[in-house]
Design an enzyme around this catalytic site. Sequence first.
Site, PDB file in Angstrom:
ATOM      1  N   HIS A 177     -17.649  -0.329  -3.044  1.00  0.00           N
ATOM      2  CA  HIS A 177     -17.954  -0.402  -4.480  1.00  0.00           C
ATOM      3  C   HIS A 177     -17.358   0.768  -5.274  1.00  0.00           C
ATOM      4  O   HIS A 177     -17.233   0.688  -6.489  1.00  0.00           O
ATOM      5  CB  HIS A 177     -19.461  -0.545  -4.734  1.00  0.00           C
ATOM      6  N   HIS A 239     -15.773   5.181   1.215  1.00  0.00           N
ATOM      7  CA  HIS A 239     -15.556   5.592  -0.172  1.00  0.00           C
ATOM      8  C   HIS A 239     -14.527   6.723  -0.333  1.00  0.00           C
ATOM      9  O   HIS A 239     -13.593   6.622  -1.116  1.00  0.00           O
ATOM     10  CB  HIS A 239     -16.866   6.072  -0.812  1.00  0.00           C
TER      11      HIS A 239
HETATM   12  C1  BG6 Z   1     -23.434   3.795  -0.852  1.00  0.00           C
HETATM   13  C2  BG6 Z   1     -23.958   4.639   0.270  1.00  0.00           C
HETATM   14  O1  BG6 Z   1     -22.386   2.976  -0.399  1.00  0.00           O
HETATM   15  O2  BG6 Z   1     -22.968   4.627  -1.914  1.00  0.00           O
HETATM   16  C3  BG6 Z   1     -25.047   5.549  -0.232  1.00  0.00           C
HETATM   17  O3  BG6 Z   1     -24.472   3.807   1.304  1.00  0.00           O
HETATM   18  C4  BG6 Z   1     -24.581   6.354  -1.441  1.00  0.00           C
HETATM   19  O4  BG6 Z   1     -25.481   6.418   0.814  1.00  0.00           O
HETATM   20  C5  BG6 Z   1     -23.982   5.428  -2.491  1.00  0.00           C
HETATM   21  O5  BG6 Z   1     -25.679   7.058  -1.974  1.00  0.00           O
HETATM   22  C6  BG6 Z   1     -23.373   6.196  -3.662  1.00  0.00           C
HETATM   23  O6  BG6 Z   1     -22.939   5.274  -4.620  1.00  0.00           O
HETATM   24  P1  BG6 Z   1     -22.911   5.606  -6.171  1.00  0.00           P
HETATM   25  O7  BG6 Z   1     -22.392   4.370  -6.819  1.00  0.00           O
HETATM   26  O8  BG6 Z   1     -24.306   5.949  -6.554  1.00  0.00           O
HETATM   27  O9  BG6 Z   1     -21.984   6.749  -6.349  1.00  0.00           O
END
Ligand code: BG6
Length: 459
Positions: A177, A239
């Site tokens: 994401h 990520h």
């Molecule tokens: C998720 C992880 O994919 O991304 C989490 O599993 C993390 O551990 C999160 O906190 C962070 O996403 P964002 O969109 O809040 O930066």
Amino acid sequence: MSEQSEQQPVPHVVVLFGANGDLAKRMIYPALAKLGAAGRLPAAYALVGTGRHDVEDYAGVIAGSVDDESSALVERSRFQTSDADDGADLADAVRQAEQEVADEAGVDVDEVRRLIYLSVPPGSMPDIVAMLGREGLTDRARLVVEKPFGLDLESSRQLDRAIKDVADEGDVFRVDHFLGKEAVQNVLALRFANRLLGSVWNRENVQSVSIEVPETLGLEGRGSFYETVGCLRDMVSTHLSQILGFVALEPPADLSAAAVRDAKAAVFDALRPFSKDDTVFGQFDGYRDDDDTDDDSQVETLVALTAHVDTERWRDVPFHLRTGKAMADDRRTVTVRFREPEPALFGETGDAGHPHELVLDLSDDAKVAIELRGKKPGPELEVAPATLRLDYAEDFPDDDPLAAYERILLDVFHGDQLLFARADEVDRLWEVCAPLLDDPPEVQTYEKGTWGPTPPWER
Ligand code: BG6
């Protein structure tokens, strides 16, 4: 991407595995409801939520997750239990929903597409995928797979084989994401729409790149998830590496999904496998007190490592990656630090705490800052730090950015794979992580609310 995103997608049935799960409630329902309110969902669609355990009040689950309780999403949804051994009832429910959607849209049932979203733990995925194939549910379907994609190279390849048995790669959408965040896409825009930046994006001008995602939140009830996954798999193999891919890629031939993903895959091919000597693992103090974690758990909640991209553009430029839970700050930033100018007429101002860098803030409230040196007002010819800022909320006040999951879902409805990880990328990233998975560094305990152990680049 943009033109087709504004057309309404064809009629769909969305099948959501993990329908009573945390991700569905926090991200998927709100995103679907917002897309619906903005007129971006298909005019005719249905949502079939599924999972192993019955959900008594499914409409209530959705209504409780979205801002507008009367959202059409609530009315268009139903729940059907299923498991990997027996998906017959689910298949019936999907076919029935499809017929209803076809009738509403006035189209043949074969024209209704399926969007199958697997928001389930990695271990359950291959069997569910096989069941979908047996039940014929993968026909006319796009398969959306949530990370982590397996837990290592072997399990990832096993999952990939299961997927390839039932679906073409062109219909598989592996979600990371972070790639749905506007600011990550902005890396492409800044680099390739501005000669000012594009021309300095290389080892002659860049001293280091930092990709940092410290989080202040701790486990938030995800103790058992973290025990099996850990920070390297949760954040770094996915990520942070994907962001690195966008930052480091060579100019793609065009902005098509194929060209951009080829360019990103080439970065991962050139990414040197992570080394224990360049890595620090941390675990926050108190992690082992959680009910769902082991008393002597060695699972890392923080990773800091130096990565190397062995291409002509990036040779000898360190990429500092750092992320962790219960840390001192909450941000998502990419910092490109530039080398000192030559000749250094104004001296080594970087050493005096005046860095010369580009900071991309990847949060929803995206910002870009360029830290420069300007002449300090006054009689002397001296420099002082100055900042050039691009503030999206201020500069584009009428534009409505899409939240990451809205963007991701919208692209699946339209079949645009640009912001999704391809099988070969995932495979290579597991190879890159393998040395740390096979022989992890010892975890160092850190106090909550701190920056954790000294990162390798400061040792
Ligand atoms: C998720 C992880 O994919 O991304 C989490 O599993 C993390 O551990 C999160 O906190 C962070 O996403 P964002 O969109 O809040 O930066």
